[in-house]
Design an enzyme around this catalytic site. Structure first.
Site, PDB file in Angstrom:
ATOM      1  N   TYR A   1      32.451  44.976  43.622  1.00  0.00           N
ATOM      2  CA  TYR A   1      32.815  45.355  44.986  1.00  0.00           C
ATOM      3  C   TYR A   1      34.336  45.341  45.081  1.00  0.00           C
ATOM      4  CZ  TYR A   1      33.300  45.064  50.090  1.00  0.00           C
ATOM      5  OH  TYR A   1      33.654  45.281  51.400  1.00  0.00           O
TER       6      TYR A   1
ATOM      7  N   ASP B   1      40.772  44.134  39.583  1.00  0.00           N
ATOM      8  CA  ASP B   1      40.626  43.638  40.946  1.00  0.00           C
ATOM      9  C   ASP B   1      40.525  42.114  40.845  1.00  0.00           C
ATOM     10  OD1 ASP B   1      39.666  42.669  43.332  1.00  0.00           O
ATOM     11  OD2 ASP B   1      38.179  44.260  43.623  1.00  0.00           O
TER      12      ASP B   1
ATOM     13  N   LYS C   1      43.175  37.153  49.310  1.00  0.00           N
ATOM     14  CA  LYS C   1      42.616  35.814  49.505  1.00  0.00           C
ATOM     15  C   LYS C   1      43.627  34.685  49.266  1.00  0.00           C
ATOM     16  CE  LYS C   1      37.906  37.450  48.627  1.00  0.00           C
ATOM     17  NZ  LYS C   1      37.213  37.484  49.890  1.00  0.00           N
TER      18      LYS C   1
END
Ligand code: HOZ
Length: 442
Positions: free
Chosen positions: A156, A251, A279
């Site tokens: 994702y 990623d 994050k």
């Protein structure tokens, strides 16, 4: 392991106020939430509304004390309201919350990032992981003059149009094939490969190699549950990308500063052309960043023709939170501590499940882990979705009723923070013991 009494398994937790707030939220917010997985659709029940977090614990509006294994989906590696981050934010907020102009903190954090991840020679800050990734894809296309992107099923990369094909996280949680509203032209330029399968990737490149701008991958997959890369997988991606003149994009929104200070690329010794972060680098505030080889990043405006901009990019509060989070992560042994606690939890879950006769595979990489029920092993999306998600839902609810707050989806990761203690893990294992026994008997 110390004997720990499980909490209130008989009656579950109070949740009148959460129910009330959820009903009210649904009148004004889509599904009552601002990100789909939070609605608990895949596990049943209703979401808890949180009033505050401290260390490894969340406190909901009904006064329940929950041990938190979501940790803001991995952002809070230091735990909730870490005193150093709180102090840095208090200091920054007094000076103003947004300027839309450069500040010194942006350079400080960018330097910390390039020191930790030397493949990121130049950095651009944005406001979310999704934004970082869609921007990295744009610059990869501009650099190569090619359109196609290879992604892996179950990975994702945020919710930008072209990357929702066979995506993990909420897309997998809700069982959506892809997203509605994405033009076919977008998804036609995305090729979906199989995680951990280099042969298949070779065949894709044999056919489309001259049209592929880049390969994007979560170096350790964490959005189909945690799935570890096979030993040569990431190195193989590097070689295939090099042979065909495509870029390799990591990623590391989840793995950056999580697996070690240098992220997955330092653990596995593979240097990508571009890296996306989010994050942890915001200390719990909204943030994203992308960066990589100087010759590629210099294509971005104002240096080059690739346009990308943002009013809140490099936001002073996010920068202050991120700097303090990264400073704190440089304390000796922090990753050893995280790893030790996560190993204790993973091993304990496997042992207790075995004792109760529940078939369980716990996939763990560093301080991220996912229990998969009724499978031998998980190595890709197909094996992840073949696990018994109904058993996960039962386990989730059993645990929540005992004050253990797990991701409300099979296809996410549990995150351990530096605020978790051995006592937290022991309480969690005591709750899991009851949960597995209840699962066996019903
Ligand atoms: N897709 C996110 C985790 N992989 C969920 C974010 C959220 O619900 O906050």
């Amino acid at each position: 392991m110390a004997e720990v009494e499980p909490r209130d398994i008989e009656n579950g937790l109070e949740m009148d106020k959460s129910e009330e707030l959820f009903a009210e939220a649904k009148r004004f917010l889509v599904g009552g939430v601002n990100s789909p997985v939070r609605a608990f659709a895949a596990v049943g029940g209703k979401p808890r509304f949180i009033s505050r977090g401290r260390g490894s614990h969340l406190y909901d509006v009904d006064g329940n004390d929950l041990i938190d294994y979501i940790c803001s989906w991995g952002a809070l590696i230091l735990g909730h309201a870490h005193p150093r981050v709180v102090a840095a934010l208090k200091g920054a907020i007094e000076d103003g919350t947004s300027f839309g102009a450069p500040t010194e903190r942006e350079t400080v954090l960018a330097r910390m990032i390039t020191d930790a991840l030397p493949s990121m020679q130049l950095v651009r800050f944005v406001s979310s992981g999704t934004e970082a990734i869609m921007s990295a894809i744009r610059v990869a296309r501009a650099f190569t003059g090619r359109d196609m992107i290879v992604k892996f099923a179950g990975c994702y990369h945020g919710h930008s149009d072209g990357l929702l094909a066979r995506a993990g996280s909420g897309v997998a949680t809700l069982g959506l094939p892809d997203s509605a509203g994405v033009p076919g032209a977008y998804t036609r330029s995305t090729i979906v490969a199989v995680y951990n399968d280099l042969d298949r990737l070779d065949r894709i490149f044999e056919r489309f190699g001259e049209r592929i701008a880049g390969i994007i991958v979560e170096p350790v997959a964490a959005n189909m549950g945690v799935v570890m890369p096979k030993p040569d997988f990431l190195q193989g991606l590097r070689q295939i990308a090099d042979v065909h003149g495509a870029l390799l994009i990591f990623d590391e929104v989840i793995t950056g500063f999580r697996l070690t200070y240098g992220g997955a690329q330092s653990v596995y010794g593979v240097s990508p052309d571009l890296t996306c972060l989010g994050k942890i680098i915001g200390g719990g505030l909204p943030v994203g960043a992308y960066g990589g080889r100087r010759d590629i990043m210099e294509l971005i405006a104002p240096l080059g023709p690739v346009y990308q901009a943002g009013t809140l990019s490099g936001n002073p509060l996010a920068m202050a939170g991120g700097i303090e989070a990264l400073n704190t992560l440089q304390t000796p042994n922090v990753y050893k501590q995280l790893d030790g606690l996560a190993a204790y939890l993973a091993q304990g879950l496997e042992n207790l499940a075995k004792k109760a006769g529940v078939k369980l595979f716990v996939s763990r990489v560093g301080s991220m882990l996912t229990p998969f029920f009724d499978v031998e092993k998980v190595s890709d999306y197909k094996s992840a979705v073949s696990s018994d998600t109904r058993q996960y839902a039962v386990f989730f609810n059993q645990m929540l009723n005992q004050g253990i707050y797990l991701p409300p989806s099979q296809f996410e990761a549990f995150f351990i923070s530096l605020a978790h203690t051995e006592e937290d893990i022991e309480n969690t294992l005591a709750a899991a013991d009851h949960a597995f026994n209840a699962m066996r008997c019903c």
